[in-house]
Scaffold this motif. Structure first.
Motif, PDB file in Angstrom:
ATOM      1  N   SER A   1     -69.605  15.272  -2.331  1.00 39.74           N
ATOM      2  CA  SER A   1     -69.129  14.147  -1.442  1.00 39.74           C
ATOM      3  C   SER A   1     -70.058  14.313  -0.119  1.00 39.74           C
ATOM      4  O   SER A   1     -70.303  13.060   0.243  1.00 39.74           O
TER       5      SER A   1
ATOM      6  N   SER B   1     -72.495  11.438   1.226  1.00 37.73           N
ATOM      7  CA  SER B   1     -72.074  10.554   2.430  1.00 37.73           C
ATOM      8  C   SER B   1     -72.798  10.917   3.642  1.00 37.73           C
ATOM      9  O   SER B   1     -73.234   9.898   4.172  1.00 37.73           O
TER      10      SER B   1
ATOM     11  N   LEU C   1     -75.407   8.175   6.046  1.00 38.86           N
ATOM     12  CA  LEU C   1     -74.882   7.887   7.396  1.00 38.86           C
ATOM     13  C   LEU C   1     -76.279   8.162   8.514  1.00 38.86           C
ATOM     14  O   LEU C   1     -76.697   7.583   9.174  1.00 38.86           O
TER      15      LEU C   1
ATOM     16  N   LYS D   1     -65.020  20.067   9.241  1.00 42.90           N
ATOM     17  CA  LYS D   1     -64.813  18.609   8.612  1.00 42.90           C
ATOM     18  C   LYS D   1     -63.281  18.201   8.587  1.00 42.90           C
ATOM     19  O   LYS D   1     -62.684  19.337   8.546  1.00 42.90           O
ATOM     20  N   PRO D   2     -63.047  17.356   8.455  1.00 37.30           N
ATOM     21  CA  PRO D   2     -63.771  16.071   8.603  1.00 37.30           C
ATOM     22  C   PRO D   2     -64.095  15.639  10.157  1.00 37.30           C
ATOM     23  O   PRO D   2     -63.331  15.862  10.963  1.00 37.30           O
TER      24      PRO D   2
ATOM     25  N   ASP E   1     -68.466  10.252  13.546  1.00 39.71           N
ATOM     26  CA  ASP E   1     -69.744   9.967  13.411  1.00 39.71           C
ATOM     27  C   ASP E   1     -70.341  10.209  15.060  1.00 39.71           C
ATOM     28  O   ASP E   1     -71.344  10.481  15.089  1.00 39.71           O
TER      29      ASP E   1
ATOM     30  N   SER F   1     -63.798  14.494   4.347  1.00 33.36           N
ATOM     31  CA  SER F   1     -65.049  14.445   5.287  1.00 33.36           C
ATOM     32  C   SER F   1     -65.875  13.338   4.729  1.00 33.36           C
ATOM     33  O   SER F   1     -66.513  12.627   5.292  1.00 33.36           O
ATOM     34  N   GLY F   2     -65.986  13.093   3.333  1.00 39.70           N
ATOM     35  CA  GLY F   2     -66.722  12.287   2.657  1.00 39.70           C
ATOM     36  C   GLY F   2     -66.219  10.796   2.965  1.00 39.70           C
ATOM     37  O   GLY F   2     -66.978  10.088   3.473  1.00 39.70           O
TER      38      GLY F   2
ATOM     39  N   ILE G   1     -64.405   9.917   5.778  1.00 35.15           N
ATOM     40  CA  ILE G   1     -64.685   9.577   6.975  1.00 35.15           C
ATOM     41  C   ILE G   1     -66.176   9.129   7.226  1.00 35.15           C
ATOM     42  O   ILE G   1     -66.575   8.051   8.078  1.00 35.15           O
ATOM     43  N   THR G   2     -66.969   9.880   7.014  1.00 28.89           N
ATOM     44  CA  THR G   2     -68.442   9.653   6.870  1.00 28.89           C
ATOM     45  C   THR G   2     -68.965   8.192   6.242  1.00 28.89           C
ATOM     46  O   THR G   2     -69.600   7.414   6.957  1.00 28.89           O
ATOM     47  N   ASN G   3     -68.132   8.056   5.120  1.00 28.96           N
ATOM     48  CA  ASN G   3     -68.597   7.013   4.246  1.00 28.96           C
ATOM     49  C   ASN G   3     -68.267   5.603   5.140  1.00 28.96           C
ATOM     50  O   ASN G   3     -68.671   4.665   5.373  1.00 28.96           O
TER      51      ASN G   3
ATOM     52  N   SER H   1     -67.777   5.270   8.255  1.00 29.38           N
ATOM     53  CA  SER H   1     -68.634   5.157   9.266  1.00 29.38           C
ATOM     54  C   SER H   1     -69.971   4.319   8.862  1.00 29.38           C
ATOM     55  O   SER H   1     -70.252   3.437   9.357  1.00 29.38           O
TER      56      SER H   1
END
Lengths: 126, 381
Positions: free
Chosen positions: A15, A19, A23, A105-106, A109, B154-155, B157-159, B161
């Motif tokens: 994941s 991801s 970003l 994590k999480p 940004d 985590s994936g 939230i990053t995705n 954004s």
């Protein structure tokens, strides 16, 4: 984008491997992704890395072993640690050992951008 | 008279039934036991009206069978007493002929309610203990569980954004945003799967009629404990025999046993620094009607503790209560299997259990179970 904005991501979680680079590219960085520390160490592009984003609990090698290995190979770069274990003690130890940041994590940004800015500030100083 | 007194002492009551009149007869304590104290109510029909509907037909059939002289019968039935309590009554009887040659049935009845209540209480206590042990092992896994949930979060939230940034760009990157949203969904499902797996472990329900596949149980236990094992620098290996048949029983409890053996193995390796910490899980056939799961570690082994390993409240760990292995053995016993421990040839120990499997395949004429010789020699040590 020049190699001055080259970021390497090392994480064993799929994941995150999908991801985070998306970003980072959106933020304007050039990104390479690795599933393990060993994979990164043997890659041709390790030497071009200007900032390393590294999951602490990697399979095979521990973070400290990896950092030592980087120093031995003269590959040491500003490093941002990321981890899914919220361990404050570990975080302060890593920061005192010279890590740019340690994100739990999480993470948002904005936290990531702040850490990257810090890493590239250090990079420019060198 | 002597017989009647003896019978009374062990709470057995003589009973006879006359098929022609439907009448039941015996001594006062019998009438009291069956709730037919009034003389006019001492018939099989009255008795059957008080018997649990599921048990009435078998009771009648049993008595009629005995009345035809078809041998001795033994039936157990639930009886609703006047105070709404349920009694469990056992009846053993056989057919006879009276002095005039008329067929009849004589036998004894016994109130076994106390015994049944004890059995139910024991089963409940075992289930409660298994549940407590399960919740405790989940407590020790909380860091690992948090890890398993934070990775997909985590994936997500990053995705999200990234997706917002792609949509805000000029011109917007719709294709990129769609792809990122798809990944967000996938990670969301992954987080939800972790929760579903956990919820199952927190449930108290017991079910003995489910099927479980040992390979799936291994994979689920490793998925849950993965973060924990990784943190403790344990290398995980598996050798799972493909197309292993299912076992029948309580899936959650069997899962609990696998998880418990994995966590025990990890605990046994905590103090090991001079050699690799390795966990190896195998599933295989044991003969042709059983399947076996073994968990091998390179830990401290059990040295002098072998005899006490499975005793409740025996523990060598500072934080342990010593019920994990005892509960695991109870669960495996209840499923008609066996749980045992053996010392490795090298360092560490191996814990195994075998269980009868669902659909035993026909034995291959030349079939020799793999590792058979080795297992026997290890067990003999």
């Amino acid at each position: 984008m020049s190699s001055s904005a080259f970021v390497s991501v090392v994480d064993d979680d799929e994941s995150v491997r999908e991801s985070l680079p998306a970003l980072l590219r959106e933020l304007g960085y050039v990104v390479e992704v690795y599933a393990s520390a060993e994979e990164f160490l043997v890659s041709d592009r390790a030497r071009d890395t200007r900032c390393l984003i590294l999951d602490i609990f990697l399979r095979g090698m521990t973070a400290s072993e990896f950092i030592r290995e980087l120093a031995d190979r003269r590959l040491a770069v500003p490093t941002i640690f990321i981890t899914a274990h919220s361990d404050e003690e570990l975080r302060s130890r890593l920061l005192s050992e010279g890590a740019v940041e340690c994100l739990f994590k999480p993470f948002s940004d904005t936290a990531l951008i702040a850490a990257l800015d810090a890493a590239f500030r250090i990079q420019r100083l060198h | 008279m002597v017989l009647a007194v003896t019978a009374d002492r062990v709470s057995l009551q003589w009973i006879s039934w006359c098929p022609a009149t439907g009448e039941l007869s015996g001594a006062e304590p019998l009438y009291h036991l069956l709730g037919i104290d009034d003389a006019g109510t001492r018939t099989l029909a009255t008795l059957l009206s008080r018997v649990h509907p599921e048990d009435a037909a078998p009771l009648r059939a049993g008595l009629e069978q005995a009345g035809r002289g078809a041998g001795a019968i033994a039936v157990e039935f639930r009886l609703f007493a006047t105070d709404r309590c349920v009694s469990h009554i056992q009846l053993a009887a056989r057919g006879v002929c009276d002095s005039r040659g008329r067929p009849g049935v004589i036998g004894v009845v016994q109130d076994v309610s106390a015994q049944r209540e004890c059995e139910q209480a024991l089963a409940q206590a075992q289930a409660d203990l298994a549940y407590a042990a399960r919740v405790m092992s989940l407590g020790s896994l909380s860091a690992s569980i948090a890890h398993e949930i934070k990775q997909p979060l985590s994936g997500i939230i990053t995705n999200a954004s990234t997706c917002l940034r792609m949509l805000a760009a000029d011109p917007p990157d719709f294709a990129g945003a769609r792809e990122t949203a798809r990944r967000t969904l996938r990670d969301g499902n992954r987080a939800s799967d972790v929760i579903t797996r956990l919820r199952a472990l927190f449930t108290r329900k017991t079910a003995d009629d489910e099927t479980a596949n040992l390979n799936e149980l291994v994979q689920e236990a490793l998925a849950l404990a993965y973060g924990d094992l990784q943190c403790r620098r344990i290398a995980i290996g598996t050798q799972l025999t493909e197309e292993l048949p299912c076992v029948r029983g309580d899936r959650i409890q069997l899962y609990q046993v696998v998880l418990n053996l994995v966590l025990n193995a990890a605990d046994a390796m905590d103090s090991i620094e001079e050699r690799p910490r390795r966990l190896m899980i195998r599933t295989e056939w044991e003969g042709v009607e059983r399947v076996r799961l073994s968990v091998e570690d390179t830990g401290t082994g059990f040295a002098a503790h072998e005899a006490r390993l499975f005793e409740p409240f025996f523990t060598t760990k500072s934080g342990g209560m010593g019920i994990g292995l005892a509960v695991s053995r109870t669960i495996i016993d209840r499923h008609g299997g066996r749980l045992w421990a053996m010392a490795n040839e090298g360092p560490g120990a191996t814990f195994c259990f075998c269980l009868p499997c669902e659909c035993p395949s026909l034995p291959d004429p030349g079939f020799v179970p793999r590792d058979r010789a080795r297992t026997l020699s290890l067990e003999q040590r």
